[in-house]
Design a protein around this motif. Structure first.
Motif, PDB file in Angstrom:
ATOM      1  N   PRO A   1      85.622  13.344 126.970  1.00 53.55           N
ATOM      2  CA  PRO A   1      86.943  12.861 127.400  1.00 53.55           C
ATOM      3  C   PRO A   1      87.541  11.791 126.496  1.00 53.55           C
ATOM      4  O   PRO A   1      88.753  11.690 126.365  1.00 53.55           O
ATOM      5  N   GLU A   2      86.669  10.984 125.852  1.00 49.60           N
ATOM      6  CA  GLU A   2      87.194   9.900 125.022  1.00 49.60           C
ATOM      7  C   GLU A   2      87.889  10.412 123.763  1.00 49.60           C
ATOM      8  O   GLU A   2      88.729   9.716 123.187  1.00 49.60           O
TER       9      GLU A   2
ATOM     10  N   GLN B   1      94.152  28.897 136.273  1.00 51.73           N
ATOM     11  CA  GLN B   1      94.644  30.011 135.454  1.00 51.73           C
ATOM     12  C   GLN B   1      95.646  29.483 134.435  1.00 51.73           C
ATOM     13  O   GLN B   1      95.602  29.842 133.250  1.00 51.73           O
ATOM     14  N   TRP B   2      96.544  28.603 134.889  1.00 52.28           N
ATOM     15  CA  TRP B   2      97.481  27.944 133.967  1.00 52.28           C
ATOM     16  C   TRP B   2      96.725  27.159 132.903  1.00 52.28           C
ATOM     17  O   TRP B   2      97.078  27.201 131.713  1.00 52.28           O
ATOM     18  N   PHE B   3      95.669  26.453 133.306  1.00 53.68           N
ATOM     19  CA  PHE B   3      94.892  25.611 132.400  1.00 53.68           C
ATOM     20  C   PHE B   3      94.275  26.440 131.275  1.00 53.68           C
ATOM     21  O   PHE B   3      94.287  26.051 130.104  1.00 53.68           O
ATOM     22  N   ARG B   4      93.756  27.605 131.646  1.00 55.63           N
ATOM     23  CA  ARG B   4      93.190  28.493 130.614  1.00 55.63           C
ATOM     24  C   ARG B   4      94.280  29.026 129.682  1.00 55.63           C
ATOM     25  O   ARG B   4      94.094  29.094 128.465  1.00 55.63           O
ATOM     26  N   ASP B   5      95.421  29.387 130.266  1.00 56.90           N
ATOM     27  CA  ASP B   5      96.509  29.954 129.461  1.00 56.90           C
ATOM     28  C   ASP B   5      97.031  28.952 128.433  1.00 56.90           C
ATOM     29  O   ASP B   5      97.258  29.308 127.273  1.00 56.90           O
ATOM     30  N   VAL B   6      97.244  27.688 128.854  1.00 55.75           N
ATOM     31  CA  VAL B   6      97.804  26.709 127.909  1.00 55.75           C
ATOM     32  C   VAL B   6      96.797  26.369 126.814  1.00 55.75           C
ATOM     33  O   VAL B   6      97.181  26.079 125.683  1.00 55.75           O
ATOM     34  N   GLN B   7      95.502  26.431 127.154  1.00 58.23           N
ATOM     35  CA  GLN B   7      94.495  26.161 126.115  1.00 58.23           C
ATOM     36  C   GLN B   7      94.388  27.313 125.127  1.00 58.23           C
ATOM     37  O   GLN B   7      94.119  27.098 123.938  1.00 58.23           O
ATOM     38  N   GLU B   8      94.613  28.536 125.617  1.00 54.49           N
ATOM     39  CA  GLU B   8      94.630  29.677 124.698  1.00 54.49           C
ATOM     40  C   GLU B   8      95.826  29.588 123.757  1.00 54.49           C
ATOM     41  O   GLU B   8      95.730  29.882 122.567  1.00 54.49           O
ATOM     42  N   ALA B   9      96.966  29.171 124.305  1.00 58.29           N
ATOM     43  CA  ALA B   9      98.184  29.057 123.491  1.00 58.29           C
ATOM     44  C   ALA B   9      98.081  27.908 122.488  1.00 58.29           C
ATOM     45  O   ALA B   9      98.582  28.025 121.367  1.00 58.29           O
ATOM     46  N   ASN B  10      97.438  26.832 122.887  1.00 58.62           N
ATOM     47  CA  ASN B  10      97.326  25.655 122.020  1.00 58.62           C
ATOM     48  C   ASN B  10      96.006  24.960 122.332  1.00 58.62           C
ATOM     49  O   ASN B  10      95.953  24.073 123.183  1.00 58.62           O
ATOM     50  N   PRO B  11      94.910  25.341 121.658  1.00 60.32           N
ATOM     51  CA  PRO B  11      93.594  24.772 121.976  1.00 60.32           C
ATOM     52  C   PRO B  11      93.544  23.264 121.725  1.00 60.32           C
ATOM     53  O   PRO B  11      94.288  22.720 120.912  1.00 60.32           O
ATOM     54  N   ALA B  12      92.654  22.608 122.453  1.00 58.38           N
ATOM     55  CA  ALA B  12      92.451  21.164 122.262  1.00 58.38           C
ATOM     56  C   ALA B  12      91.979  20.910 120.835  1.00 58.38           C
ATOM     57  O   ALA B  12      91.257  21.730 120.258  1.00 58.38           O
ATOM     58  N   PRO B  13      92.371  19.777 120.233  1.00 58.09           N
ATOM     59  CA  PRO B  13      92.008  19.505 118.831  1.00 58.09           C
ATOM     60  C   PRO B  13      90.531  19.151 118.691  1.00 58.09           C
ATOM     61  O   PRO B  13      89.802  19.021 119.666  1.00 58.09           O
ATOM     62  N   LEU B  14      90.124  18.982 117.430  1.00 55.43           N
ATOM     63  CA  LEU B  14      88.750  18.562 117.150  1.00 55.43           C
ATOM     64  C   LEU B  14      88.565  17.103 117.540  1.00 55.43           C
ATOM     65  O   LEU B  14      89.477  16.285 117.405  1.00 55.43           O
ATOM     66  N   GLY B  15      87.379  16.782 118.033  1.00 50.61           N
ATOM     67  CA  GLY B  15      87.056  15.403 118.372  1.00 50.61           C
ATOM     68  C   GLY B  15      86.604  14.633 117.137  1.00 50.61           C
ATOM     69  O   GLY B  15      86.661  15.118 115.998  1.00 50.61           O
ATOM     70  N   LYS B  16      86.117  13.407 117.358  1.00 49.20           N
ATOM     71  CA  LYS B  16      85.691  12.548 116.244  1.00 49.20           C
ATOM     72  C   LYS B  16      84.505  13.136 115.486  1.00 49.20           C
ATOM     73  O   LYS B  16      84.323  12.880 114.296  1.00 49.20           O
ATOM     74  N   ASN B  17      83.660  13.915 116.198  1.00 44.74           N
ATOM     75  CA  ASN B  17      82.489  14.516 115.543  1.00 44.74           C
ATOM     76  C   ASN B  17      82.820  15.871 114.908  1.00 44.74           C
ATOM     77  O   ASN B  17      81.923  16.642 114.589  1.00 44.74           O
ATOM     78  N   LYS B  18      84.119  16.163 114.788  1.00 49.33           N
ATOM     79  CA  LYS B  18      84.606  17.404 114.165  1.00 49.33           C
ATOM     80  C   LYS B  18      84.248  18.653 114.974  1.00 49.33           C
ATOM     81  O   LYS B  18      84.253  19.761 114.454  1.00 49.33           O
ATOM     82  N   ARG B  19      83.938  18.458 116.244  1.00 48.80           N
ATOM     83  CA  ARG B  19      83.675  19.598 117.120  1.00 48.80           C
ATOM     84  C   ARG B  19      84.816  19.745 118.105  1.00 48.80           C
ATOM     85  O   ARG B  19      85.430  18.763 118.516  1.00 48.80           O
TER      86      ARG B  19
END
Length: 457
Positions: free
Chosen positions: A418-419, A376-394
């Motif tokens: 993960p990389e 639940q914490w993991f979802r909340d922190v990703q909503e507050a600050n989503p993971a950035p774009l990867g090398k393939n711009k996704r």
């Protein structure tokens, strides 16, 4: 204790296929013809580390009293009543049917937790059916294909969360507050390994003598009196403790002679084998370069750390405290919030406060966070600050997190890429984890892994 699942849905949506997948063998007949399954079929199996009892049920169809279909439905209702969780399957390709909505009403009345599975999502023609599923009022559907092993990671994650909630609630009913007491009692059964380290002549042996209330160690104004790591067994407020005094650690360039080299090796071995390390500082020279080197080595080894500022009775307190806080904030970022205690080993001031800090950090070092609040914490922190774009711009998709071990708390994050996750985002997650679950002052390890399907083979 196995989590009991009832697999339900109208005929021919893939219930028996899912049952066979989870069971790992073909126990239920599968055919395109609707209504092949008539009886309840039950088997105990595992999904990764989850123990499951799964029940295959007949598909729901309206039936008149006394007919075979009505008896089949009674068996399905019994399966729902006996289950912990209901897996509700619908055919995403066919979209919502009248029976789906009727069945959803019946499942909701059971008051059981329900996971909605949008089955047969191996192609590209299911989007409309997935959107229609929201009107069932059973939550967000899991994109799924029992036949092609799609969606099992997400199913595992949600089942794991439900298992934690359900069994935690059962345990709370049965034992109340006893669990927390048992956890502490479990920790008290084995002695805590505490190593006292620091530069020469900062008062390590004097501190050991003060704690033991005995002249156990040779002390004096001369630097380097202690040469070997000496262990003393002791108890404090019911806690068994192995207290290890060590030789002073000078800068590596200044270490000369075979005996001093062996003393340094003995000290580092004692620190690496310890569970909690007390770093003793001289109040007149807090956290110089050598102190920081020692502290970083301790944290890199995954040990819990407490800083004891000695000779506080003769120190310039305001200046020393300001200097200490500044250096801790800027130089030991890998374990933000390391506890610091001011003491006088010679006058035996602050010793109880020091040991209280040791016990608190030791308990944090042993903490295990239940999967449900962790995710639940993991979802909340990703909503507050989503993971950035990867090398393939996704966008990098972080699927779920699980605690791999304690001592120190170590976590696995499962990701599609993960990389591509930058170190800055991992630091963000680590800091948020520390704040939310009270893990300040101890090292935390997070490893990002590629999400896999447990049934890929």
């Amino acid at each position: 204790m196995a989590l009991k699942l009832a697999i339900v849905g109208r005929p021919n949506v893939g219930k028996s296929t899912l049952f066979n997948r989870l069971a790992g063998k073909k126990l239920a007949l599968v055919h395109d013809l609707p209504g092949v399954t008539r009886d309840r079929k039950e088997v105990t199996t595992k999904l990764k580390d989850l123990e499951l009892t799964i029940i295959d049920t007949a598909g729901y169809e309206e039936a008149t009293e006394g007919k075979m279909e009505e008896r089949m439905w009674q068996q399905t209702k019994r399966a729902i009543e006996e289950s912990d969780v209901v897996l509700f399957l619908f055919d995403a390709r066919a979209g919502m049917q009248a029976y789906d909505e009727h069945f959803a009403d019946l499942v909701r009345k059971s008051k059981k937790p329900v996971l909605l599975l949008a089955n047969k999502c191996e192609g590209r023609d299911q989007e409309q059916g997935i959107y229609e599923a929201y009107k069932l009022g059973l939550g967000e559907p899991i994109i799924f294909s029992a036949e092609h092993s799609i969606g099992f990671d997400e199913l595992y994650l949600q089942l794991k969360e439900l298992e934690e909630k359900l069994f935690a609630a059962k345990n709370e009913e049965e034992t109340g507050e006893e669990d927390a007491i048992e956890d502490i009692n479990e920790l008290k059964k084995k002695p805590i390994q505490i190593a006292i380290v620091g530069r020469p002549n900062v008062g390590k042996s004097t501190l050991v003598n003060a704690l033991l209330n005995d002249e156990r160690m040779l002390t004096g104004p001369e630097a380097g009196l202690t040469r070997d790591a000496i262990t003393s067994r002791w108890q404090w407020k019911g806690w068994k403790i192995n207290l290890v005094d060590t030789a002073g650690l000078r800068k590596q360039a200044k270490v000369t002679g075979a005996i001093e080299k062996m003393s340094v090796e003995s000290t580092m071995y004692a620190a690496n084998m310890a569970q909690v390390v007390i770093l003793v500082l001289d109040a007149d020279g807090v956290l110089d370069k050598q102190d920081l080197t020692i502290a970083r080595k301790v944290l890199d080894e995954g040990r819990a750390l407490v800083v004891a500022v000695n000779k506080w009775d003769i120190a310039d307190k305001q200046e020393a405290l300001q200097k200490l806080n500044d250096k801790l904030a800027t130089s030991l970022t890998q374990a933000e919030g390391v506890p610091t205690v001011t003491i006088s080993a010679l006058k035996k001031h602050g010793l109880d406060k020091l040991l209280s800090a040791v016990i608190k950090v030791y308990e944090r070092w042993n903490v295990r966070i239940p999967t449900a609040p962790l995710n639940q914490w993991f979802r909340d922190v990703q909503e507050a600050n989503p993971a950035p774009l990867g090398k393939n711009k996704r966008r990098i998709k972080l699927k779920y997190i699980t605690q791999a071990k304690t001592r120190p708390p170590s976590f696995f994050i499962f990701s599609s890429n993960p990389e591509g996750l930058p170190d800055s985002y991992l630091r963000y997650l680590t800091n948020q984890l520390r704040e939310t679950f009270g893990l300040r002052g101890i090292p935390i390890r997070i490893t990002v892994r590629k999400a896999d399907n447990p049934y890929a083979e």
